[in-house]
Design an enzyme around this catalytic site. Sequence first.
Site, mmCIF file in Angstrom:
data_model
loop_
_atom_site.group_PDB
_atom_site.id
_atom_site.type_symbol
_atom_site.label_atom_id
_atom_site.label_comp_id
_atom_site.label_asym_id
_atom_site.label_seq_id
_atom_site.Cartn_x
_atom_site.Cartn_y
_atom_site.Cartn_z
ATOM 1 N N SER A 4 140.347 -36.285 51.809
ATOM 2 C CA SER A 4 140.787 -36.019 50.436
ATOM 3 C C SER A 4 139.636 -35.793 49.470
ATOM 4 O O SER A 4 139.842 -35.269 48.386
ATOM 5 C CB SER A 4 141.639 -37.181 49.925
ATOM 6 O OG SER A 4 140.867 -38.363 49.887
ATOM 7 N N ASP A 32 142.117 -41.510 40.101
ATOM 8 C CA ASP A 32 143.096 -42.478 40.597
ATOM 9 C C ASP A 32 142.338 -43.586 41.337
ATOM 10 O O ASP A 32 141.121 -43.641 41.290
ATOM 11 C CB ASP A 32 144.178 -41.798 41.455
ATOM 12 C CG ASP A 32 143.638 -41.229 42.767
ATOM 13 O OD1 ASP A 32 142.557 -41.646 43.213
ATOM 14 O OD2 ASP A 32 144.325 -40.364 43.352
ATOM 15 N N HIS A 47 140.012 -41.746 43.995
ATOM 16 C CA HIS A 47 139.338 -40.457 43.841
ATOM 17 C C HIS A 47 138.682 -40.246 42.485
ATOM 18 O O HIS A 47 139.285 -40.545 41.458
ATOM 19 C CB HIS A 47 140.353 -39.327 44.098
ATOM 20 C CG HIS A 47 141.023 -39.444 45.423
ATOM 21 N ND1 HIS A 47 142.309 -39.928 45.562
ATOM 22 C CD2 HIS A 47 140.574 -39.185 46.671
ATOM 23 C CE1 HIS A 47 142.630 -39.938 46.852
ATOM 24 N NE2 HIS A 47 141.599 -39.500 47.544
#
Length: 339
Positions: free
Chosen positions: A35, A314, A317
Amino acid sequence: MAHYNTMQWLLLINFLVLIVQTRAKVPAIIIFGDSSVDSGNNNELNTVLKSNFKPYGRDFIGGKPTGRFSNGKVPGDFISEAFGCKPTVPAYLDSSYSIKDFATGVNFASAGTGYDNATSDVLDVMPLWKELEYFKDYQKKLKEYIGEENGTETVSEAVYVMSLGTNDFLENYYSMNSRRASQYTVEQFQWFLIESAGIFVKELYNLGARKLSVGSLPPMGCLPLERTRNAFYGSGCNEQYNKVARDFNKKLQGLVVNLNRELPGIHVILSDSYGILLDIIRKPSKYGMFEMGFMCNQYSPFTCTDAKKYVFWDSFHPTEKTNQIVADNVMRKSLFRFM
Ligand SMILES: *[C@@H]1O[C@H](CO)[C@@H](O)[C@H](O)[C@H]1NC(C)=O
Ligand SMILES: *[C@@H]1O[C@H](CO)[C@@H](O)[C@H](O)[C@H]1NC(C)=O
């Protein structure tokens, strides 16, 4: 020895710039990982790990939630731009793009994946070997599109960016009832991952890749999620996890040295973002960001108005701003060698 006047200096500088520009021919950026760099592949998978909804992508072009795990661009986009390639690198599984777009940059990353096959199993995402299968498929299409010779040259002149490993620890080894933790000490597990990383690089090499960047682990004990779990200890960073990251990064550096020795014509670089990320987290004000408030978006519509002031978007991230600082830093410290 000749003395140059200003005009001659300017001419000389122009000439040097021209040489650098002529040399700088990275035809494509090709991205593998999790990610930290996924630009939308997970949208097409049957997994819960997606970010193709608001407020993700709020500061992206058109405010579009593309599946990038941030408010805007991810490091792979900034790196591509820095090499003079496209400013955003499209996800291979996104059917709104074609080989025409992918010819100058393509992203195979899948959020939640790791070096260990067991890591991608946790959230049903693409294992790394699957990313490699898609790369093989891509090569075929590329050669059909731009011709065998140009395709082969593009593959060997492209810069390959690998960014993964955090999930192997946080989603796998350190998860509850982890099978890996009962099989391996954390030291053994690190070696197991290093071996997988080495095999992956060798496979890319056998497929024609020559310029590779292997990303380090971040200070993963400082991710907001871990700091919340660590709240009992005053919300500081989890030092144990940070030490594991540093130990792993040292082993990764050793692997990079060995690969450069073993494989003729390869150039592998460790892109170490541990230090810069830790600095941003410890001294956010130095970068114009807030000390307090760990993250901008809590999956709520009442997201902070200016994500540029936050280190994290978040609980896992970074914001686009942090991604940009990190990408600039690794470009300046290491990746400029591929220019
Ligand atoms: C190789 O392909 C690229 C497209 O990716 C194109 O821009 C370039 O002109 C091609 N070069 C040759 C020599 O055909
Ligand atoms: C992961 O799975 C693939 C496909 O089954 C296999 O080829 C590979 O060896 C596995 N990797 C590891 C590290 O177990």
